[in-house]
Design a protein around this motif. Sequence first.
Motif, PDB file in Angstrom:
ATOM      1  N   ILE A  54      31.751  -1.577  38.121  1.00 11.25           N
ATOM      2  CA  ILE A  54      30.712  -2.563  37.786  1.00 11.25           C
ATOM      3  C   ILE A  54      30.537  -2.544  36.268  1.00 11.25           C
ATOM      4  N   LEU A  55      30.642  -3.723  35.681  1.00 13.61           N
ATOM      5  CA  LEU A  55      30.441  -3.853  34.230  1.00 13.61           C
ATOM      6  C   LEU A  55      29.070  -4.452  33.960  1.00 13.61           C
ATOM      7  N   VAL A  56      28.262  -3.700  33.213  1.00 14.99           N
ATOM      8  CA  VAL A  56      27.042  -4.310  32.688  1.00 14.99           C
ATOM      9  C   VAL A  56      27.506  -5.009  31.417  1.00 14.99           C
ATOM     10  N   GLY A  57      27.954  -6.249  31.586  1.00 14.15           N
ATOM     11  CA  GLY A  57      28.630  -6.968  30.509  1.00 14.15           C
ATOM     12  C   GLY A  57      27.636  -7.541  29.506  1.00 14.15           C
ATOM     13  N   ASP A  58      28.116  -7.707  28.261  1.00 16.14           N
ATOM     14  CA  ASP A  58      27.238  -8.377  27.290  1.00 16.14           C
ATOM     15  C   ASP A  58      27.138  -9.873  27.616  1.00 16.14           C
ATOM     16  N   SER A  59      27.882 -10.305  28.646  1.00 16.22           N
ATOM     17  CA  SER A  59      27.710 -11.669  29.164  1.00 16.22           C
ATOM     18  C   SER A  59      26.284 -11.850  29.698  1.00 16.22           C
ATOM     19  N   LEU A  60      25.520 -10.774  29.801  1.00 17.24           N
ATOM     20  CA  LEU A  60      24.112 -10.904  30.199  1.00 17.24           C
ATOM     21  C   LEU A  60      23.354 -11.748  29.180  1.00 17.24           C
ATOM     22  N   GLY A  61      23.899 -11.799  27.952  1.00 13.61           N
ATOM     23  CA  GLY A  61      23.270 -12.655  26.936  1.00 13.61           C
ATOM     24  C   GLY A  61      23.181 -14.090  27.421  1.00 13.61           C
ATOM     25  N   ILE A  95      30.175   0.675  33.979  1.00 12.27           N
ATOM     26  CA  ILE A  95      30.604   0.608  32.576  1.00 12.27           C
ATOM     27  C   ILE A  95      29.570  -0.189  31.769  1.00 12.27           C
ATOM     28  N   GLY A  96      29.126   0.390  30.690  1.00  7.62           N
ATOM     29  CA  GLY A  96      28.203  -0.308  29.785  1.00  7.62           C
ATOM     30  C   GLY A  96      29.001  -0.976  28.673  1.00  7.62           C
ATOM     31  N   ASP A  97      28.765  -2.255  28.463  1.00  7.56           N
ATOM     32  CA  ASP A  97      29.471  -2.982  27.405  1.00  7.56           C
ATOM     33  C   ASP A  97      28.839  -2.654  26.052  1.00  7.56           C
ATOM     34  N   MET A  98      29.660  -2.441  25.055  1.00  5.54           N
ATOM     35  CA  MET A  98      29.135  -2.195  23.702  1.00  5.54           C
ATOM     36  C   MET A  98      28.911  -3.562  23.056  1.00  5.54           C
ATOM     37  N   PRO A  99      27.656  -3.897  22.697  1.00  5.44           N
ATOM     38  CA  PRO A  99      27.412  -5.229  22.148  1.00  5.44           C
ATOM     39  C   PRO A  99      27.915  -5.383  20.706  1.00  5.44           C
ATOM     40  N   ASN A 113      26.099   4.954  19.587  1.00  2.00           N
ATOM     41  CA  ASN A 113      25.725   3.903  20.553  1.00  2.00           C
ATOM     42  C   ASN A 113      26.402   4.095  21.910  1.00  2.00           C
ATOM     43  N   ALA A 114      27.651   4.535  21.889  1.00  2.00           N
ATOM     44  CA  ALA A 114      28.321   4.843  23.164  1.00  2.00           C
ATOM     45  C   ALA A 114      27.554   5.975  23.851  1.00  2.00           C
ATOM     46  N   GLY A 115      27.135   6.952  23.054  1.00  2.00           N
ATOM     47  CA  GLY A 115      26.367   8.087  23.575  1.00  2.00           C
ATOM     48  C   GLY A 115      25.041   7.647  24.184  1.00  2.00           C
ATOM     49  N   ARG A 116      24.400   6.642  23.589  1.00  2.00           N
ATOM     50  CA  ARG A 116      23.124   6.138  24.153  1.00  2.00           C
ATOM     51  C   ARG A 116      23.357   5.592  25.557  1.00  2.00           C
ATOM     52  N   LEU A 117      24.440   4.834  25.731  1.00  2.00           N
ATOM     53  CA  LEU A 117      24.707   4.253  27.062  1.00  2.00           C
ATOM     54  C   LEU A 117      24.947   5.352  28.091  1.00  2.00           C
ATOM     55  N   MET A 118      25.638   6.424  27.666  1.00  2.00           N
ATOM     56  CA  MET A 118      25.903   7.530  28.592  1.00  2.00           C
ATOM     57  C   MET A 118      24.610   8.313  28.868  1.00  2.00           C
ATOM     58  N   GLN A 119      23.915   8.664  27.784  1.00  2.00           N
ATOM     59  CA  GLN A 119      22.782   9.587  27.896  1.00  2.00           C
ATOM     60  C   GLN A 119      21.525   8.907  28.446  1.00  2.00           C
ATOM     61  N   GLU A 120      21.210   7.708  27.940  1.00  2.00           N
ATOM     62  CA  GLU A 120      19.953   7.050  28.353  1.00  2.00           C
ATOM     63  C   GLU A 120      20.115   6.243  29.635  1.00  2.00           C
ATOM     64  N   ALA A 121      21.306   5.630  29.820  1.00  2.00           N
ATOM     65  CA  ALA A 121      21.483   4.762  30.994  1.00  2.00           C
ATOM     66  C   ALA A 121      22.289   5.433  32.095  1.00  2.00           C
ATOM     67  N   GLY A 122      23.024   6.474  31.759  1.00  2.00           N
ATOM     68  CA  GLY A 122      23.786   7.202  32.780  1.00  2.00           C
ATOM     69  C   GLY A 122      25.036   6.483  33.249  1.00  2.00           C
ATOM     70  N   VAL A 146      33.330  10.302  26.047  1.00  2.00           N
ATOM     71  CA  VAL A 146      32.941   9.022  26.658  1.00  2.00           C
ATOM     72  C   VAL A 146      34.195   8.226  27.015  1.00  2.00           C
ATOM     73  N   PRO A 147      34.411   7.939  28.307  1.00  2.00           N
ATOM     74  CA  PRO A 147      35.569   7.118  28.682  1.00  2.00           C
ATOM     75  C   PRO A 147      35.424   5.689  28.144  1.00  2.00           C
ATOM     76  N   VAL A 148      36.516   5.178  27.557  1.00  2.00           N
ATOM     77  CA  VAL A 148      36.476   3.838  26.949  1.00  2.00           C
ATOM     78  C   VAL A 148      37.447   2.898  27.649  1.00  2.00           C
ATOM     79  N   MET A 149      36.939   1.708  28.023  1.00  2.00           N
ATOM     80  CA  MET A 149      37.806   0.623  28.497  1.00  2.00           C
ATOM     81  C   MET A 149      38.027  -0.326  27.319  1.00  2.00           C
ATOM     82  N   GLY A 150      39.290  -0.649  27.024  1.00  2.00           N
ATOM     83  CA  GLY A 150      39.577  -1.626  25.972  1.00  2.00           C
ATOM     84  C   GLY A 150      39.457  -3.039  26.520  1.00  2.00           C
TER      85      GLY A 150
END
Length: 295
Positions: A54-61, A95-99, A113-122, A146-150
Amino acid sequence: MSTWTKPAKESSPRKKVTIHTLFEKKAKGEKITFLTAYDYPTAVIEDKVGIDLILVGDSLGMCVYGFDSTLPVTMDMMVNHSKAVRKGAPNSFVIGDMPYMSYQISTEEAVRNAGRLMQEAGVDGVKLEGGVEMVDIIKAITRAGVPVMGHIGLTPQSVSMLGGFKAQGRDVSAALKLIDDAKALEEAGCFAILLEAIPAEVGQIITERSNIPILSIGAGQYCDGQVLVVHDALGFFGGHVAKFVKQYANMNEQIEEALTKYKEEVEQVIFPGPEHCYKIKEDELAKLKEALENR
Ligand code: KIV
């Protein structure tokens, strides 16, 4: 609020999807399923039906905030929505999208910022856009655990540079650049790559040459898995539908019908009916009336 849907862990247990699961699926030739989600109830359903990623995509914009691009999306928005999705989908790989501008300015900011997505959002990992130019940033983020998807091809955060939302990699040099970018991302440590809006043949070449899972949104059937923006898949919006989208429902029509009916029923006092109303006992009502008269 009257209803609350249980997360999948409680309603139907399934095994947590990990990077290992994704590599195993690629090795066995089993397709990886992938959707976006931005909120808790959608995440609950996606996890329940067994969506792998599941991608929490920046398409949420666009889908949630009504912006006309992904550029105004902030880290705080991504963290908050990712938290809700994580809560609803304990078993899918989230997966949290990096905006935009959360990873381009410096390696240090990208890691923070990658760390925030891991630490604050899990979340289980992050996604960022770009090819070979992102190698140092990807190495630094993965070094931090932090695992990264390109994400290459049509990269919406660079829409202005690309001259609009157009398919990419349609001539030899552009296709070669994508193939080289994919290799560079794999070598930098990405656990997977998303290809957006490129010819199916180029998607196939990249998939066959990669040792990591290759996901497609408009990159053809030969990739290791497919993703759609869930609002597109459910037909949430009227208007233009991109070539690579298949609508599996027409929520736009269904919601419009339901809300029109609600409006009519309120206006005509059909809703609420007696079954939606609380009661007071007859003797209590009689006493209440008497008390009011004696006031
Ligand atoms: O933000 C997003 O929804 C994406 C899609 C291309 C899947 O990156």
